[in-house]
Every structure is written in structure tokens, then in C-alpha cells.
Design an enzyme around this catalytic site. Structure first.
Site, mmCIF file in Angstrom:
data_model
loop_
_atom_site.group_PDB
_atom_site.id
_atom_site.type_symbol
_atom_site.label_atom_id
_atom_site.label_comp_id
_atom_site.label_asym_id
_atom_site.label_seq_id
_atom_site.Cartn_x
_atom_site.Cartn_y
_atom_site.Cartn_z
ATOM 1 N N ASP A 274 -5.707 1.631 10.237
ATOM 2 C CA ASP A 274 -7.142 1.351 10.380
ATOM 3 C C ASP A 274 -7.396 0.898 11.816
ATOM 4 O O ASP A 274 -7.616 1.714 12.703
ATOM 5 C CB ASP A 274 -7.520 0.302 9.327
ATOM 6 C CG ASP A 274 -8.994 -0.064 9.334
ATOM 7 O OD1 ASP A 274 -9.798 0.699 9.882
ATOM 8 O OD2 ASP A 274 -9.346 -1.123 8.775
ATOM 9 N N ARG B 261 -5.062 0.700 -7.083
ATOM 10 C CA ARG B 261 -3.953 1.333 -6.365
ATOM 11 C C ARG B 261 -3.369 2.505 -7.144
ATOM 12 O O ARG B 261 -2.778 3.411 -6.564
ATOM 13 C CB ARG B 261 -2.821 0.320 -6.118
ATOM 14 C CG ARG B 261 -3.166 -0.823 -5.181
ATOM 15 C CD ARG B 261 -1.906 -1.607 -4.839
ATOM 16 N NE ARG B 261 -2.169 -2.881 -4.195
ATOM 17 C CZ ARG B 261 -2.333 -3.058 -2.889
ATOM 18 N NH1 ARG B 261 -2.280 -2.030 -2.075
ATOM 19 N NH2 ARG B 261 -2.555 -4.259 -2.391
ATOM 20 N N GLY C 216 0.775 -1.254 0.000
ATOM 21 C CA GLY C 216 0.000 0.000 0.000
ATOM 22 C C GLY C 216 0.794 1.286 0.000
ATOM 23 O O GLY C 216 0.327 2.303 -0.513
ATOM 24 N N ASP D 120 0.553 3.346 4.476
ATOM 25 C CA ASP D 120 -0.500 4.044 3.734
ATOM 26 C C ASP D 120 -1.638 4.477 4.657
ATOM 27 O O ASP D 120 -2.097 5.616 4.598
ATOM 28 C CB ASP D 120 -1.043 3.157 2.589
ATOM 29 C CG ASP D 120 -1.438 1.749 3.051
ATOM 30 O OD1 ASP D 120 -1.245 1.414 4.241
ATOM 31 O OD2 ASP D 120 -1.937 0.974 2.209
ATOM 32 N N PHE E 276 -14.169 3.256 4.002
ATOM 33 C CA PHE E 276 -13.242 2.486 3.179
ATOM 34 C C PHE E 276 -12.762 3.344 2.020
ATOM 35 O O PHE E 276 -13.557 3.945 1.308
ATOM 36 C CB PHE E 276 -13.912 1.208 2.664
ATOM 37 C CG PHE E 276 -12.927 0.301 1.998
ATOM 38 C CD1 PHE E 276 -12.100 -0.519 2.752
ATOM 39 C CD2 PHE E 276 -12.800 0.281 0.611
ATOM 40 C CE1 PHE E 276 -11.162 -1.340 2.136
ATOM 41 C CE2 PHE E 276 -11.874 -0.540 -0.009
ATOM 42 C CZ PHE E 276 -11.052 -1.349 0.762
ATOM 43 N N VAL E 277 -11.452 3.396 1.839
ATOM 44 C CA VAL E 277 -10.876 4.261 0.800
ATOM 45 C C VAL E 277 -9.999 3.469 -0.169
ATOM 46 O O VAL E 277 -9.430 2.437 0.182
ATOM 47 C CB VAL E 277 -10.037 5.403 1.434
ATOM 48 C CG1 VAL E 277 -10.942 6.433 2.095
ATOM 49 C CG2 VAL E 277 -9.022 4.879 2.441
HETATM 50 P P1 IMP Z 1 -4.969 -2.225 10.304
HETATM 51 O O1 IMP Z 1 -4.043 -3.339 10.663
HETATM 52 O O2 IMP Z 1 -6.409 -2.551 10.657
HETATM 53 O O3 IMP Z 1 -4.548 -0.886 10.879
HETATM 54 O O4 IMP Z 1 -5.017 -2.126 8.745
HETATM 55 C C1 IMP Z 1 -3.989 -1.618 8.032
HETATM 56 C C2 IMP Z 1 -3.928 -2.181 6.627
HETATM 57 O O5 IMP Z 1 -5.207 -2.596 6.114
HETATM 58 C C3 IMP Z 1 -3.453 -1.065 5.742
HETATM 59 O O6 IMP Z 1 -2.051 -1.096 5.637
HETATM 60 C C4 IMP Z 1 -4.153 -1.354 4.441
HETATM 61 O O7 IMP Z 1 -3.364 -2.236 3.662
HETATM 62 C C5 IMP Z 1 -5.438 -2.051 4.839
HETATM 63 N N1 IMP Z 1 -6.560 -1.095 4.906
HETATM 64 C C6 IMP Z 1 -7.137 -0.595 6.023
HETATM 65 N N2 IMP Z 1 -8.124 0.252 5.741
HETATM 66 C C7 IMP Z 1 -8.170 0.321 4.389
HETATM 67 C C8 IMP Z 1 -8.989 1.077 3.460
HETATM 68 O O8 IMP Z 1 -9.876 1.868 3.829
HETATM 69 N N3 IMP Z 1 -8.726 0.868 2.151
HETATM 70 C C9 IMP Z 1 -7.770 0.018 1.696
HETATM 71 N N4 IMP Z 1 -6.972 -0.686 2.518
HETATM 72 C C10 IMP Z 1 -7.175 -0.531 3.858
HETATM 73 MG MG MG Z 2 -0.935 -1.593 3.963
#
Ligand code: IMP
Ligand code: MG
Length: 181
Positions: free
Chosen positions: A109, A171, A49, A106, A158-159
Site C-alpha cells: 500500500d 480474510r 495477510g 499480500d 481498499f480491498v
Molecule cells: P503498507 O505498509 O502501507 O504498504 O501496508 C501494507 C499492509 O497494510 C498490508 O500488508 C496489509 O496488511 C495492510 N493493507 C494495506 N492496504 C490494504 C487493503 O486495501 N486491504 C486490507 N489490508 C490492507
Molecule cells: Mg499484511
């Protein structure tokens, strides 16, 4: 730039235009250059990402000695939700012991990925470890350490675009798009 995109059953509309992304990346790059001048930092991008963000960011950092490295993690689950199971697919190549490391992400979340990465890299005893994330879902992220360099705080949405995917696609989009559902 497309005003909206229909992908599967989702309608995506523009959340952050290319121009605002580029202005923000320049600001972060200048901030990092000011903070790290003379310290030869290693910028560690999280694949996949962060590939566009780190590419633009390094060109905004006016430090000749900066190094670039990558780490790849995987998480399995739904297309729009992270699963909570994180695997290390590729470790950093550089020996980061005693080095100043900046992780380039990137989006934060749930915060599980950056927490996993922080634990993993701290064990290698860097001199310092900071995080830069283009986007942070502030209400959702559960982390007990700061993300020092944040581009934009966004809602629990979601983005896609500028590195971020939906089913591994989109991407390459220059703008960031959002869907409500
Ligand atoms: P986390 O572990 O829940 O913080 O998620 C982080 C990873 O999930 C990011 O590095 C992204 O690859 C993916 N991700 C989280 N939210 C989004 C979104 O809104 N769009 C696309 N990818 C996301
Ligand atoms: Mg990522």
C-alpha cells in the site's frame, strides 16, 4: 461468490475473481521456479495477510527444496489506513544468512511495511532478497527498490478477501472485493 457485500457503511464489490487470482498465482509460481531452480529459496510469508497467497504459491512452485518461513509485523491505526508505526511481532525462525530469500506479501500500500521488512532482513545478510506481492497500489507505494513478482496492480482503493481483512474479518473470501470509500 457474492456479487456485493454490505459491511458497516461500505459496499464491497468483486474486483478480482477467484479464477483470475488462481491463474495469476500459478504464473508467479512458475516464474519463481524458473528463477530459483537449484538455489533452495526460503519463502518468507508476512502474517497474517499472506497466508492464503503463500499456501497457493508454494504449491505452484515446482521446486522440492523450497523452505517456508514466516515473519509477523503489526501496525496500529485506522481499519483502512496503515499508521506508519510498524512493530516486529515475530521474526523469521530460519537463519537466512547466505540464503536466497523471497518475501511473500499480500499487498503493498504505502510501501512502509516492505521497506521495514527489507531493512530488517538485509541486516541478516541473505545471499539475495526479493519480494512477491499479490497486489500493489502503484500510485501510492513509495519504495526505492523493485517488487520483482507482482500479481495485480490496483488503484488507491481498499480491498478485502483472499487473506486481506477489514477489522480482522473476511480474510477467508475466495475472491477479492473492493470498496470505493
Ligand atoms: P503498507 O505498509 O502501507 O504498504 O501496508 C501494507 C499492509 O497494510 C498490508 O500488508 C496489509 O496488511 C495492510 N493493507 C494495506 N492496504 C490494504 C487493503 O486495501 N486491504 C486490507 N489490508 C490492507
Ligand atoms: Mg499484511
Amino acid at each position: 461468490m457474492m456479487p456485493s457485500l454490505k459491511i458497516d457503511e461500505h459496499i464491497f464489490t468483486i474486483l478480482i475473481e477467484e479464477k483470475r487470482i488462481q491463474e495469476t498465482v500459478k504464473r508467479l509460481g512458475q516464474q519463481i521456479a524458473d528463477d530459483y531452480r537449484g538455489r533452495k529459496p526460503i519463502l518468507t510469508g508476512i502474517l497474517n495477510g499472506s497466508f492464503l497467497f503463500i499456501a497457493d504459491l508454494v504449491r505452484a512452485i515446482d521446486i522440492y527444496e523450497a523452505e517456508i518461513d514466516f515473519l509477523k509485523i503489526g501496525s496500529y491505526g485506522d481499519h483502512m489506513l496503515s499508521s506508519g508505526t510498524i512493530t516486529l511481532d515475530k521474526d523469521v525462525s530460519a537463519d537466512i544468512r547466505g540464503r536466497h530469500v523471497i518475501v511473500i506479501e499480500d499487498i503493498v500500500d504505502s510501501g512502509l511495511s516492505v521497506t521495514f521488512i527489507r531493512n530488517h532482513l538485509m541486516a541478516k545478510e541473505p545471499a539475495s532478497l526479493e519480494f512477491a506481492s499479490l497486489l500493489v497500489k502503484k500510485q501510492k507505494a513509495k519504495i526505492d527498490f523493485p517488487i520483482k513478482y507482482v500479481g495485480f496492480e490496483i488503484g488507491n482503493e481498499f480491498v478485502i478477501g483472499y487473506g486481506l481483512d477489514y477489522k480482522q474479518q473476511y480474510r477467508h473470501l475466495r475472491d477479492i472485493y473492493v470498496t470505493k470509500s
